[in-house]
Each structure stands twice: as C-alpha cells, then as structure tokens.
Design a protein around this motif. Structure first.
Motif, PDB file in Angstrom:
ATOM      1  N   SER A 186       0.797  -1.238   0.000  1.00  0.00           N
ATOM      2  CA  SER A 186       0.000   0.000   0.000  1.00  0.00           C
ATOM      3  C   SER A 186       0.825   1.281   0.000  1.00  0.00           C
ATOM      4  O   SER A 186       0.333   2.344   0.352  1.00  0.00           O
ATOM      5  N   LYS A 187       2.087   1.157  -0.420  1.00  0.00           N
ATOM      6  CA  LYS A 187       2.915   2.363  -0.549  1.00  0.00           C
ATOM      7  C   LYS A 187       2.822   2.867  -1.993  1.00  0.00           C
ATOM      8  O   LYS A 187       2.566   2.094  -2.915  1.00  0.00           O
ATOM      9  N   TYR A 188       3.061   4.150  -2.203  1.00  0.00           N
ATOM     10  CA  TYR A 188       3.106   4.738  -3.538  1.00  0.00           C
ATOM     11  C   TYR A 188       3.948   3.840  -4.452  1.00  0.00           C
ATOM     12  O   TYR A 188       5.094   3.531  -4.133  1.00  0.00           O
ATOM     13  N   PRO A 189       3.405   3.401  -5.627  1.00  0.00           N
ATOM     14  CA  PRO A 189       4.075   2.337  -6.389  1.00  0.00           C
ATOM     15  C   PRO A 189       5.175   2.778  -7.365  1.00  0.00           C
ATOM     16  O   PRO A 189       5.843   1.950  -7.944  1.00  0.00           O
ATOM     17  N   HIS A 190       5.333   4.087  -7.576  1.00  0.00           N
ATOM     18  CA  HIS A 190       6.331   4.545  -8.556  1.00  0.00           C
ATOM     19  C   HIS A 190       7.469   5.268  -7.831  1.00  0.00           C
ATOM     20  O   HIS A 190       7.669   5.075  -6.648  1.00  0.00           O
ATOM     21  N   ALA A 191       8.194   6.110  -8.572  1.00  0.00           N
ATOM     22  CA  ALA A 191       9.251   6.932  -7.963  1.00  0.00           C
ATOM     23  C   ALA A 191       8.827   8.390  -8.069  1.00  0.00           C
ATOM     24  O   ALA A 191       8.350   8.823  -9.119  1.00  0.00           O
ATOM     25  N   ALA A 192       8.975   9.139  -6.978  1.00  0.00           N
ATOM     26  CA  ALA A 192       8.564  10.550  -7.004  1.00  0.00           C
ATOM     27  C   ALA A 192       9.226  11.314  -5.867  1.00  0.00           C
ATOM     28  O   ALA A 192       9.682  10.731  -4.880  1.00  0.00           O
TER      29      ALA A 192
END
Length: 671
Positions: free
Chosen positions: A411-417
């Motif tokens: 459930s963590k942000y799935p991309h890079a940012a």
C-alpha cells in the motif's frame, strides 16, 4: 559550520485521529481569516489589512496541508492512509468552495486594484498578479448569470473526466492465444498468466495491462499475435470516445465564456510556453527536423525485419507497423549494442550509488549532506533514512531535510517521485523556515547476502527524482507559494531531466560505479555501450511523443462542433509518428493524460526535455563536475523556484534564448 540542525518541523508519527484534527484546524483557520477579510468595512480594506494575512496563512499552512495529503501514499498504517485520503478530499472541496467566493473576491480584487505596485517587491507584485489571474480564470469577474453557467459547465466537465478515468482504470478486456502463438515468451511469463480451455485447446489469457502487453510486443516472434494484441490494446475503451468529445466541447465553452480564443489558450496562459503559437512553432519545428531521421530509423528496422523474416522462412510484405517497433528495436539493441542490464546491475549497489550521487550533488551544487543516525531520526517506517542538508559555499547555514524511502511495501506509492513536504519561506520575524522533501521509490530490497542492485534505468530514475529534491532544498523564496518545484507545469521536469545526463557521462558513470563484490569501477567498454544505446531509434520514439502533443493541441484549438477524434488521431498518427494506427483502432479513447490534467499540456514532456538538453550541453558538457557552473545553476534556476518566469530563469542561466540544437545533436544524433 553550526553543529546542530533545527528539529524537523513536521511530525510523521501522527495517528489517524491527529490527521483528522490537523485538517479540521487548517480549515477552521483558513475560514476564519477569509470570513474576516470578506467582512472588512470599505475603509478597512487596505493592503496591510489583507495581503500580509493571506501570505501568512499560505506560508504557515502549506507544510501541514502537504503532510496530511502525503501520508496516504507513504504511511504503513492503513488507518492513517484512510484518514489522509479523507483529509485530502475534505480540504480539496473546501478549497474549491473558497476560491469561488464572490464576497472574498470583491474585497481582495479591490485591494489589488488600489495597490501601489511601485512600492512592492518583485515577489509581492508577482503574488498579486497571480492572485488576480486565478480569480479571472475561475470566472469570478463575470456577472452572476454567467458565473453560474460557467460553474455548471465545470461541474459537468468534472463528471465527464471522472467517468472517462474510471472506465480507463477499470478496463478489463482480454485476448487469448495458444502456446504456439506465444512463441518467444518464456515459461516465467506464461506461468503468470490465467489459462482457459477452448475446444480442447489450452489458451493463455492476456490483458491490456502493461506487464502483459509490453513483453509480448518486445519478445513474441509471431507477428500475428503482436498485431492482434496491439490492435486490441489501441481499440480499448471505445465508450470513452463520446466522453472525450463532450469534454472538448465543454472546455471550449468554458474558455469562450472567460474570453479566451480556445481551451489551449486558456491552459497555456499559465505555462512557460505562454501561447498556442509558441507551442505550435516548437512542435512543428521538431516534427520537421525529426522527419528524415525518423524515416531512416524505420528503414533500419525494416532491414532487420526483412532479414528476420527470411531467416524464419516467412514472406516480407515491405510494411512497418505499430506492432513492429518494440520487437525490432530489441533485436537491434541486442545485435549492435549488447547492453546487458544484469551485468550492469552489479556495478550499482543502491547504498554506494546514493552515497556517490550525493557526493556529485555536493560537489556540483555546493551542498553538504549529513546522515542522521537511525536512533535519532523520526521517520514513518524503519526503512526510511533522514539526511540533513547544509550550505557548503555561502554562509554554511542549514538548508533543509531530505528523507529517502526507497523500498517497496504494501500500500505504498508504487512509482518513484519527490514529495515536497514543507516549502521554505521567510517567517514573519525574518527567519527562514527550512524545506523538507522526501524521495519515494521502489527499488529491490537488499537481502542478507546481496545488496540492492540497480539497473541503469533505475540509476537514471534515482538521479532524476533526487534532482527534484535538490530543487526543493536549494529554494530561497520569500513565499511558500513560489518555493522549489512550484514552477510552470512545462518547466517542472527540465531541471531533473537535465541531471539525468550525468548518467550518460563517462566520467560520472565511472565515479558512481563500484562492483558490489570487488569494488572495481565499470569498464570503459560497458560505459561506451550504455552511451551509444541511449539514442537508438531516438527520432522515431520522439516523433511518437510529438504526435501525442500535436493531437492534444489540435483537438483543444479546434472550432469544429462535430469533431471526429478518431479520424484526427489516426490521420495525425501516420503523418507525424510515421507509423500507421492498427485498422479500426481508437487510441485516443485510452489516452488518460487528456482527461487527467495534461490537456493542452502533453507537449510539456518534449518542451522540458529540449531545454534540459540545452542547459546541460551548453553549460555542463565540458566539465560535468564543475562547481562553478553548478553554483551558477543553483543560483539562477533552483533558488528562484517560481518567483520568476521559467523562460527568464533559462535565459539568465544560458545567457541567451534557448534552442533545440543541442537536443537534435546529442539526443537524436543529427547535426
């Protein structure tokens, strides 16, 4: 250098109830100030009574707003994530309501009209100009009847966009193939697919999701399978055509009510490009310059196709199709460049690469990073690292905090940012509030006997996202509103894209690399292959990006009430990208950017790419680790944030108007 840094101004250990409480407190404070300003008597409606209060409100609340909104993407606690989603929705609705308040507009606009601009600083003047412009763009200057019509159109537009995106994200069509038809796909791939029996024949079920589509287009030797899959992929969401066409009409009506020639004119007013004409000149010029190199790319791939067909004993019909590009690009890369990512990975272990990368940023930008010991760092998850950032050139002052959250978890942000968590600004007492930013990514976790190893494109991602973090940490504006990455939408990627060039520079790659077992740097031969492979069929791939941008401009400047988006899309696709769309397809129906905030803005990807190349090859190419050039870049670009127009910052740094020559020469290989 001072020994102690101030404590981080945000608390990441808050629970769900506190997220809710903070949101309520933000809304209460904002509402009280807005109500008080709206209630001022005419004689009390002075600059001093209004503008400083609004600035103070925005400065002090922006970090808290970022915090409660970001937790939905990074918190390991499900209750906190839920509370964060609810908080963001609640604040968004409140915000829209406040920006549409006519009573508030009348008072603030009156103050702006009467202000003596000559007595204001450049940032204050810019703040007033932007405030005034956003009121006008929200239709608050219109008579009540027109305001209501505008509000209704925008409400319907929002519904149409939500419906389109819902269809797009829930799309679940499939295609089925036998094992023979999936020739070239390995057992790992096939093992992950669902299967069905049809007339006693086992068939593999493939979806339109990227993990299914991309490997098939790249690896499947059966041309008909690739053709079937890509045709289905480009024909999905047919029900979205009417929604897109309604949205285009609604956008045009909204723009006309506000007095703009087209929706694109409305959008571009607040972008770096400023006008439709500037974007048209830019994309048309690039399309013209890339046309011949694009045809050469196709000829090269056609030759490979002809040879491969002969080797397989199949007939070559002389065509080149959308289901051919990825497949023959892969063969070309393997044959001529033999770039082996598995081999490259061994030279880039995550910890060492980050350490070396930060050393490059330190050297080039004049910064100093100090890791905070794990037992002293207040973080949202044990994997998260915290770094202090200090100035190493000017006054040796504390510059801000950087969090690194680099490994996947549920459930963590799935991309890079980059998540900008606390903008910097000057407080009322003149002291600077330090910025805070987090880089969030999902690299492979280290194991007991092996570190996390990065493929070359992951090294590029790391450099890119850290570039956004640097933009944030180096920001030195008076107001939170203009801090860091708060620049025009078509300029925001340029500083980070520029920094990607370090990953294709032989000196920097040598410096960044160390074999995870021997410590040896990467060989010149591998570096050479990485650099050469960068521009393989670059003209063709960039023409595809240009096509999307040109189509976006075309539909958002059109006056046609009966726009046939399928016809425009497929005609332009063949003309610009040089590859014909699959028969009967409707690619625009699943072009999510058009309904997800990039409308009249897709050109921005290429726009920022071209300018990032200009900055790098003009200023840094001669010496990529030049502290002098880096410091000039920090002062001219990063420090200023959005306090000046992006084009002015670019001209300040380059010493001239930007051009696309470096991009053509270095990224496409055309002199």
């Amino acid at each position: 250098m001072t020994n102690s840094a101030p404590a981080p101004s945000l608390d990441f250990t808050i629970n769900a109830e506190q997220v809710n409480d903070i949101t309520k407190a933000i809304i209460k404070e904002e509402l009280e100030v807005n109500n008080a300003i709206a209630a001022l008597k005419p004689e009390e409606q002075t600059y001093e009574n209004v503008i400083p209060r609004l600035i103070h409100l925005e400065n002090t609340l922006s970090g808290k707003i970022q915090l409660v909104g970001s937790l939905s993407q990074i918190s390991p606690d499900a209750a906190v994530r839920e509370a964060s989603v609810a908080a963001e929705k609640e604040y968004e609705e409140f915000s829209i309501e406040q920006t549409m308040r006519h009573d508030l507009y009348v008072v603030i606009q009156g103050v702006i009209d009467r202000a003596d601009r000559s007595k204001l600083s450049a940032e204050e003047d810019r703040l007033l100009t932007k405030t005034e412009r956003s009121y006008r763009r929200n239709g608050l200057h219109l008579p009540e009847e027109k305001r209501n019509e505008f509000k209704d159109l925008r409400k319907r537009l929002s519904e149409v966009c939500i419906e389109f995106m819902k269809n797009w994200s829930r799309e679940n069509s499939t295609v089925k193939f036998t094992k023979e038809e999936l020739e070239g796909m390995d057992d790992d791939f096939l093992g992950g697919l669902a299967t069905e029996e049809e007339d006693g024949v086992k068939k593999y079920v493939l979806t339109m999701k990227y993990p299914d589509v991309r490997p098939v287009l790249k690896l499947c030797k059966n041309e008909n399978t690739r053709k079937t899959h890509v045709t289905a992929f480009d024909s999905r969401n047919r029900e979205n055509i009417v929604l897109l066409e309604e949205a285009i009409q609604l956008r045009r009506k909204c723009a006309k009510i506000l007095g703009y020639k087209s929706h694109a004119d409305y959008v571009l007013e607040v972008k770096m490009a400023k006008s439709v004409e500037a974007v048209r000149n830019f994309v048309d010029d690039l399309a013209k310059r890339l046309h011949e190199p694009g045809l050469k790319d196709i000829e090269k791939l056609k030759q490979i196709k002809q040879n491969e067909k002969a080797a397989r004993g199949e007939e070559f019909d002389g065509t080149f199709n959308p289901w051919d590009t990825s497949y023959y690009e892969r063969i070309l890369l393997e044959k001529e460049y033999s770039v082996d990512q598995e081999e490259i990975k061994k030279y880039f272990s995550l910890e060492t690469t980050i350490q070396k990368m930060l050393e490059i940023y330190e050297k080039v930008l004049g910064l100093k990073f100090v890791k905070v010991p794990a037992d002293k760092a207040v973080v949202w998850h044990p994997d998260v690292q915290l770094f202090e950032c200090w100035d190493a050139v000017e006054d040796k002052s504390f510059s801000g905090y950087m969090y690194l959250d680099l490994f996947p978890r549920d459930s963590k942000y799935p991309h890079a940012a980059c998540f900008p968590l606390q903008p910097s600004y000057l407080a009322d007492d003149g002291t600077r509030v330090a910025p805070i930013a987090a880089m969030v990514a999902n690299f492979t976790k280290p194991t007991a006997d092996k570190p996390s190893l990065l493929k070359h494109d992951e090294v590029v991602t790391l450099f890119h996202e850290l570039g956004h973090v640097m933009h944030h940490l180096c920001g030195r504006t008076r107001f939170a509103r203009f801090h860091g990455t708060a620049v025009e939408g078509d300029f925001v990627e340029a500083p980070s894209q520029m920094l990607e060039n370090w990953c294709y520079d032989s000196k920097s790659l040598k410096y960044l690399s160390a074999h995870f077992e021997t410590g040896e740097p990467i060989s010149d031969e591998i570096i050479d292959r990485i650099i050469k492979a960068k521009n393989v069929i670059a003209a063709l791939l960039n023409l595809r990006q240009l096509f999307f941008g040109i189509f976006d401009m075309e539909i958002h400047t059109s006056e046609d009430d009966n726009l046939d988006t399928t016809k425009i899309y497929n005609t332009l696709r063949e003309k610009i990208s040089l590859v014909k769309a699959p028969e009967g397809s409707c690619g625009q129906a699943s072009f999510g950017h058009l309904m997800g905030g990039y409308d009249s803005g897709y050109y921005g990807y290429m726009w920022s790419k071209v300018f990032s190349s200009d900055m790098f090859f003009t200023k840094f190419e001669a010496d990529t680790l030049s502290a002098e050039t880096g410091y000039s870049y920090r002062k001219c670009i990063l420090e200023k944030g959005g306090s000046k127009d992006g084009m002015d910052l670019l001209v300040d740094f380059l010493g001239r108007e930007p051009s696309s020559d470096a991009f053509m020469r270095e990224d496409i290989g055309v002199q």
